[in-house]
Enzyme design. Structure first.
Site, PDB file in Angstrom:
ATOM      1  N   THR A  38      -3.442  10.607   9.197  1.00 56.90           N
ATOM      2  CA  THR A  38      -4.461  11.079   9.274  1.00 56.90           C
ATOM      3  C   THR A  38      -5.644  11.235   9.936  1.00 56.90           C
ATOM      4  OG1 THR A  38      -4.918  11.024   6.900  1.00 56.90           O
ATOM      5  CG2 THR A  38      -6.860  11.043   7.781  1.00 56.90           C
ATOM      6  N   LYS A  61      -2.463  -8.702   9.940  1.00 56.86           N
ATOM      7  CA  LYS A  61      -4.001  -8.365  11.055  1.00 56.86           C
ATOM      8  C   LYS A  61      -4.728  -8.009  10.094  1.00 56.86           C
ATOM      9  CE  LYS A  61      -3.609  -3.719  12.843  1.00 56.86           C
ATOM     10  NZ  LYS A  61      -4.183  -3.110  11.652  1.00 56.86           N
ATOM     11  N   ASP A  62      -4.134  -7.532   8.668  1.00 58.70           N
ATOM     12  CA  ASP A  62      -5.349  -7.368   7.874  1.00 58.70           C
ATOM     13  C   ASP A  62      -5.791  -8.100   6.573  1.00 58.70           C
ATOM     14  OD1 ASP A  62      -5.726  -4.241   8.563  1.00 58.70           O
ATOM     15  OD2 ASP A  62      -4.106  -4.217   7.488  1.00 58.70           O
ATOM     16  N   ARG A  80       0.895  -1.269   0.145  1.00 56.60           N
ATOM     17  CA  ARG A  80       0.034  -0.471  -0.280  1.00 56.60           C
ATOM     18  C   ARG A  80       0.934   1.197   0.024  1.00 56.60           C
ATOM     19  NH1 ARG A  80      -2.960  -0.873   5.479  1.00 56.60           N
ATOM     20  NH2 ARG A  80      -3.825   1.382   4.697  1.00 56.60           N
ATOM     21  N   VAL A 105      -2.310   6.263  10.037  1.00 56.32           N
ATOM     22  CA  VAL A 105      -1.911   7.324  10.521  1.00 56.32           C
ATOM     23  C   VAL A 105      -1.919   8.463  10.637  1.00 56.32           C
ATOM     24  CG1 VAL A 105       0.346   7.176  12.439  1.00 56.32           C
ATOM     25  CG2 VAL A 105      -0.731   4.863  11.162  1.00 56.32           C
ATOM     26  N   ARG A 110     -10.905   7.034  10.548  1.00 58.02           N
ATOM     27  CA  ARG A 110     -10.642   6.511   9.401  1.00 58.02           C
ATOM     28  C   ARG A 110      -9.863   6.683   8.494  1.00 58.02           C
ATOM     29  NH1 ARG A 110     -13.407   2.184   6.038  1.00 58.02           N
ATOM     30  NH2 ARG A 110     -11.020   2.862   5.997  1.00 58.02           N
ATOM     31  N   GLY A 111      -8.558   6.289   7.974  1.00 57.28           N
ATOM     32  CA  GLY A 111      -7.396   6.215   6.958  1.00 57.28           C
ATOM     33  C   GLY A 111      -6.141   6.460   7.755  1.00 57.28           C
ATOM     34  N   SER A 169       0.468   3.969   1.929  1.00 55.93           N
ATOM     35  CA  SER A 169       0.601   5.237   2.899  1.00 55.93           C
ATOM     36  C   SER A 169       1.836   4.813   3.546  1.00 55.93           C
ATOM     37  CB  SER A 169       0.076   4.242   3.859  1.00 55.93           C
ATOM     38  OG  SER A 169      -0.122   2.927   4.223  1.00 55.93           O
ATOM     39  N   LEU A 182     -14.233  -2.688  15.186  1.00 56.86           N
ATOM     40  CA  LEU A 182     -15.716  -3.078  15.675  1.00 56.86           C
ATOM     41  C   LEU A 182     -14.689  -3.941  16.575  1.00 56.86           C
ATOM     42  CD1 LEU A 182     -18.499  -3.463  15.458  1.00 56.86           C
ATOM     43  CD2 LEU A 182     -17.553  -5.145  14.174  1.00 56.86           C
TER      44      LEU A 182
END
Length: 528
Positions: free
Chosen positions: A150, A80-81, A10, A148, A145-146, A12, A126
Site C-alpha cells: 500500500t 520493533k512493533d 497479521r 508495504v 500508512r498501510g 499482510s 515518528l
C-alpha cells in the site's frame, strides 16, 4: 498424536512471509504447524499517524488476545512493533537471526532534491520523521500508512520525492527497488529487522519448540535496545532509535541510541561499548546518559496530546492492562462488585456429584474456600470461560466442556445430558438463563448459593466518556450512584443485555476477556 502448532500472524504479505519462515523452520524440526491470520488495529485504522493513535503495541494486541484465549499457540511479530512489556502470561519465546536493520529511502525520481529546500518525504514513523527533519530541516515530511504494498502504491501515486522504509521488510518480500538509498546515518528502531516469536509461559511444549529457533546474539542485542527504550519510557509516541551489535574481533557490544524532539530540532545521542557477558548495565547507562542531559524534559515538551478521552473500569485493572490503552487516555478503575464466600455445608459434597457447573472463577474459589480439592468428588465438570476452566483444572480436576457463555453451555448440556441432574455453584444474583433453559429441557438443577455478590459503587466523574462493564451486576452497581449517559463497553452479551436497558450506546467485546474489552475501547476512541 502430535500437537499442531497454530501460528498467529497479521494478514499482510510481509507478516505472512515472516510467519511462513517460522513455520518452515519448525517443520524442518518435524513439528506440525498451521498459519492463523488475524487482523490488527494498526491494519484497520489507516487514516492517522501511529503516534497520534497513542497506542503502543497497536500491531500486536489482537494477536495477544487470540493467544490468551487459546486461538493460537505462538505469535510471529516484527519485533520493533512489540511493546517492551508483554501482557501477563505471554513471554518472548525466540528471536530469529537479525536481517538488515537499516532504513532505506525509496526514490520517486532521483536524489537531486537532497540539496533543495523543498523536498517532500513520506513516512508514518515518528522516529524517521524526526531524524529526517534533524538532517534536512527545510524538508516536509508527510504521513504514510498501510502495509508495504500500500505504501509503495501511495508513493507512486503522489508527488513526493521519496518514502522511508525498513530495508528488511522490502527485501523479505522481494520489493526493494534497485535505486533505493541506504540511510546508514538513521539509527533504526529498537529491534528493527528482527522476527520475534511469543508464546504462553505455561506451555512448555511450545516453549521447547521455539527455543530451538532462538538466535542468542540477536537476543542479546535486541534485549539491550528494548531495555533502553523501556527505560526512556518511549513507544510509538516518542522518536527513539537504538542499535546494538557485537564486534566479533573485540567481542564488544557497540551501542548507539538517540532521542529527538518530534520536529527534529533537538537531539540527544549516546554511544557506548561493553564486553559481551559484562553488558548487564549497558542499556541503563545509556538511558541514564540521555535522561541526565534533559531527555525526560525533551519528551515532556512534546507531550502535546490532550487527554481527550477518559474511561472508567468497574473492575480494577492491572498496570499491564492499563498500558494496553492509549497513553493519551485517562484511565481509572475500581471494583464495583465485592464477593463474600458462603460456608457450604459438608453434606453438599459428601458423595460424588455426577454433573457440576461453574459459570465464574468466583464459584470455583468459593467452593475451594470451604473444601480441599481432595474432598471434591466431581465426575463431570462443565464451566463458562477460559479462565474459569484454567482455574478448575489447576485446583480441582479436568473440565469436560467449557462454553463461551451461559447460553452456549445451556445449549450444550441440553443435548448432552438430557433428563439428568446438575449441581450449579452460583451467586445469589445469578442470571436466569442457565437454570431456565436446563429446566425446560428436563434437566434438574440443584442450585448451591456459593457466594454473595455485593454492590460497591463509586461516583464516576461526568467527564468520563466510557465505562467498562464485566457482568450484569457491575451495570446494576454502577447505576446505583451514576447516570447512564456514557458509552457502555461490555464483556459479553449477558452484560450488554442489562446495559441496553439503560444506556443508549452499548458495545460488546468480540471475546469475553478484559483485554478484548480494552481493545474495543481502543478501536472506538481511535476512530473518533
Amino acid at each position: 498424536m502430535q500437537k499442531t502448532i497454530r501460528i498467529g500472524t497479521r494478514d499482510s504479505e510481509l507478516a505472512l512471509w515472516q510467519a511462513n519462515k517460522v513455520r518452515k523452520q519448525l517443520e524442518f524440526l518435524e513439528y506440525k504447524c498451521e498459519i492463523v491470520p488475524i487482523k490488527s488495529t494498526g491494519d484497520i485504522v489507516l487514516d492517522k499517524p501511529l503516534y497520534e493513535l497513542g497506542i503502543t503495541g497497536i500491531f500486536t494486541k489482537n494477536l495477544d488476545i487470540a493467544m490468551l484465549n487459546g486461538d493460537i499457540d505462538i505469535a510471529v511479530h516484527s519485533m520493533k512493533d512489540v511493546p517492551t512489556v508483554l501482557p501477563e502470561g505471554i513471554i518472548q519465546a525466540a528471536v530469529l537471526k537479525r536481517a538488515n536493520y537499516n532504513d532505506i529511502l525509496v526514490l520517486k525520481d532521483n536524489e537531486e532534491f537532497f540539496g533543495q529546500p523543498n523536498g517532500v518525504i513520506a513516512t508514518g514513523s515518528l522516529r524517521r520523521k524526526a531524524m529526517w527533519l534533524n538532517r534536512y530541516p527545510t524538508h516536509k515530511v508527510v504521513d504514510l500508512r498501510g502495509n508495504v504494498n500500500t505504501r509503495l502504491e501511495k508513493l507512486e501515486n503522489n508527488d513526493w520525492n521519496g518514502a522511508v522504509f525498513a530495508a528488511a521488510g522490502l527485501e523479505r518480500i522481494g520489493k526493494r527497488p534497485g535505486g533505493a538509498v541506504n540511510l546508514s546515518w538513521m539509527i533504526p528502531a529498537p529491534a528493527q529487522g528482527v522476527i520475534m516469536i511469543t508464546a504462553l509461559n505455561e506451555d512448555d511444549y511450545i516453549k521447547d519448540a521455539c527455543e530451538q529457533l532462538n538466535h542468542y546474539e540477536t537476543q542479546v542485542c535486541t534485549g539491550i535496545e528494548r531495555e533502553f527504550l523501556n527505560l526512556l519510557e518511549g513507544g510509538c509516541t516518542a522518536p527513539i532509535g537504538a542499535l546494538a551489535y557485537i564486534d566479533e574481533k573485540t567481542e564488544e557490544i557497540n551501542f548507539k541510541g538517540v532521542l529527538l524532539s518530534r520536529d527534529g530540532t533537538k537531539k540527544l545521542s549516546v554511544n557506548k561499548t561493553g564486553k559481551v557477558g559484562r553488558h548487564r548495565y549497558l542499556a541503563k547507562d545509556c538511558a541514564d546518559y540521555i535522561i541526565n542531559r534533559g531527555g525526560k524534559e525533551l519528551m515532556l515538551e512534546d507531550e502535546d496530546i490532550e487527554k481527550e478521552f477518559s474511561v472508567y473500569s468497574t473492575k480494577s485493572l492491572s498496570e499491564i492492562q492499563k498500558n494496553l490503552l492509549p497513553t493519551s487516555m485517562k484511565v481509572e478503575s475500581s471494583d464495583f462488585i465485592k464477593i463474600r464466600f458462603n460456608r457450604i455445608p459438608p453434606k453438599t459434597v459428601k458423595d460424588e456429584i455426577k454433573n457440576v457447573i461453574f459459570t465464574s472463577k468466583n464459584g470455583v474459589e468459593s467452593i475451594l474456600n470451604s473444601f480441599t480439592s481432595d474432598e471434591l468428588q466431581f465426575k463431570n465438570i462443565y464451566c463458562v470461560g477460559r479462565r474459569t476452566k484454567k482455574l478448575i483444572e489447576q485446583r480441582i480436576g479436568k473440565v469436560k466442556h467449557a462454553a463461551r457463555n451461559a447460553a452456549k453451555l445451556a445449549e450444550y448440556l441440553s443435548l448432552e445430558i438430557p433428563e439428568q441432574k446438575v449441581t450449579y455453584f452460583c451467586s445469589d444474583l445469578r442470571l436466569d438463563t442457565l437454570p431456565t433453559v436446563l429446566t425446560e429441557n428436563g434437566i434438574r438443577v440443584n442450585e448451591v448459593e456459593a457466594y454473595k455478590t455485593m454492590f460497591s459503587p463509586t461516583i464516576v466523574d461526568d467527564s468520563v466518556n466510557g465505562v467498562l462493564f464485566y457482568s450484569p451486576s457491575t451495570v446494576e452497581s454502577y447505576l446505583q450512584e451514576n447516570k447512564a449517559n456514557k458509552v457502555a463497553f461490555c464483556i459479553g452479551e449477558s452484560t450488554a443485555k442489562e446495559a441496553r436497558k439503560h444506556f443508549e450506546n452499548v458495545q460488546v467485546a468480540n471475546l469475553p476477556t478484559v483485554e478484548s474489552v480494552i481493545e474495543m475501547v481502543n478501536l472506538h476512541f481511535v476512530k473518533k
